[in-house]
Enzyme design. Structure first.
Site, mmCIF file in Angstrom:
data_model
loop_
_atom_site.group_PDB
_atom_site.id
_atom_site.type_symbol
_atom_site.label_atom_id
_atom_site.label_comp_id
_atom_site.label_asym_id
_atom_site.label_seq_id
_atom_site.Cartn_x
_atom_site.Cartn_y
_atom_site.Cartn_z
ATOM 1 N N ILE B 111 0.872 -1.172 0.000
ATOM 2 C CA ILE B 111 0.000 0.000 0.000
ATOM 3 C C ILE B 111 0.906 1.218 0.000
ATOM 4 O O ILE B 111 1.857 1.281 0.791
ATOM 5 C CB ILE B 111 -0.876 0.052 1.280
ATOM 6 N N CYS B 112 0.612 2.180 -0.868
ATOM 7 C CA CYS B 112 1.320 3.472 -0.815
ATOM 8 C C CYS B 112 2.835 3.225 -0.889
ATOM 9 O O CYS B 112 3.296 2.439 -1.731
ATOM 10 C CB CYS B 112 0.873 4.176 0.482
ATOM 11 N N THR B 113 3.611 3.855 -0.029
ATOM 12 C CA THR B 113 5.067 3.700 -0.083
ATOM 13 C C THR B 113 5.544 2.368 0.498
ATOM 14 O O THR B 113 6.753 2.134 0.572
ATOM 15 C CB THR B 113 5.778 4.862 0.632
ATOM 16 N N THR B 131 2.577 3.145 -6.485
ATOM 17 C CA THR B 131 2.902 3.636 -5.143
ATOM 18 C C THR B 131 2.247 5.000 -4.987
ATOM 19 O O THR B 131 1.505 5.444 -5.885
ATOM 20 C CB THR B 131 4.437 3.705 -4.956
#
Lengths: 222, 222
Positions: B111-113, B131
């Site tokens: 998830i995300c970074t 990302t």
């Protein structure tokens, strides 16, 4: 608390937002609005009856920052819902906390079945509010006027629909508190450009057999 | 853990999903997918280096269920991001855990970074992944091939955009694991029918001055 300071050191000129936690709260009801609002230059506290870990409905445990007595003055009270709402509505200490803090807060924001807690505590009596779609009839039984919207305001009471609606509600509140630029900055920082893989998020769009399945499993009379 | 049983009693015939926690993780990166996936008939564990409380980037504290050594076999590993990702990418024990568990898991969902963590650990090298929009160039520097999508799959690696994209990603994964009816039932139960009050959730739709503000404040070279 978003600042690493004890409650006594909370700056009186900052907005303080309290997030109520209780056993069986739905994690996303609390964390969705928290993620949005804690990105404002404000102070946040998670408040519960005691500072012992709180077990959410699916097992995830959160640690409250303050207990009811140690909670600083709140400009905004956020009341999430979840299966634990039934027990919360029979907990006099919790209901007193919600009643007392609602009286002085500028905004009381309920998420999902959190509206049933605010109604039971008293402040939502006779007011228009939304809640989880399965809990609308129950909200009426508790003395509020259920509305089908995703985010509904009646005076200082901001209510939202089920679980994930707390994110939309918190962005609305962020704009009220600090302006639309602040809210849009947060929306972009959490990349809230939703793209659900199905069209099933509301009883009016979900396949009827999915709606029926959830109605049959609901803890509320339909 | 969503069942109140110790790790040793985890049923081997249930799918087990582990959610990685670390200091400075973004709460919604973890709780968004958790809220979706924990509604499946599966076992969930929040796993961290130790079982001490983990402080998320805005201060909210979560309690891990298991530490790295005590973590059961994982069918799915969920790797969230957040400002703590920088430190996580220098933590050999954490990177080893991600590398080892990625090897045997059926799905690794960043998830995300969190994608930067999986890339630094090794498994995302040369693979397509998404990302947080501010971290795409950084993901390339770490050896993956950044893609602008909200949810991207490359083999067993499922990646998602910033923070809130984990909810969309988890609904996709829920459908993969247990079928579209299960995923739609969850979507309706969390009333995920998003209605953001602004159109600002992506750098292509947000007002340019908001995009510029976040680029200027980013911890990543743009």
């Amino acid at each position: 608390m978003s600042m690493s300071v004890p409650p006594a050191a909370v700056s009186p000129d900052r907005v303080t937002i309290g997030f109520l936690a209780f056993p069986g709260v739905t994690a996303l009801d609390l964390v969705g609005p928290y993620e949005v609002l804690a990105r404002l230059p404000i102070t946040t506290v998670v408040v519960a009856a005691t500072r012992e870990p709180v077990r959410t409905d699916r097992g995830l445990q959160l640690i409250p920052d303050v207990d009811f007595d140690g909670c600083p003055a709140l400009d905004v009270l956020v009341v999430p819902g979840g299966p634990g709402q039934t027990q919360a509505c029979q907990d006099e200490a919790l209901l007193s906390f919600v009643r007392d803090r609602s009286e002085v807060a500028d905004t009381v924001a309920s998420i999902c079945t959190g509206a049933l807690i605010v109604a039971t505590a008293g402040p939502l009596q006779g007011r228009r509010a939304t809640t989880h779609w399965l809990a609308r009839a129950e909200l009426r039984r508790m003395g509020a006027i259920p509305v089908a919207g995703r985010v509904v305001r009646d005076g200082k009471f901001l209510s939202s629909g089920g679980v994930s609606a707390g994110i939309d509600s918190a962005l609305t509140l962020a704009a009220d508190l600090m302006g639309p630029d602040a809210a849009q900055t947060i929306q972009l920082s959490i990349e809230y450009d939703p793209a659900p893989p199905f069209t099933a998020g509301s009883p009016t769009t979900a396949p009827p057999h999915i709606v029926d399945r959830l109605r049959a499993a609901s803890r509320f009379a339909q």
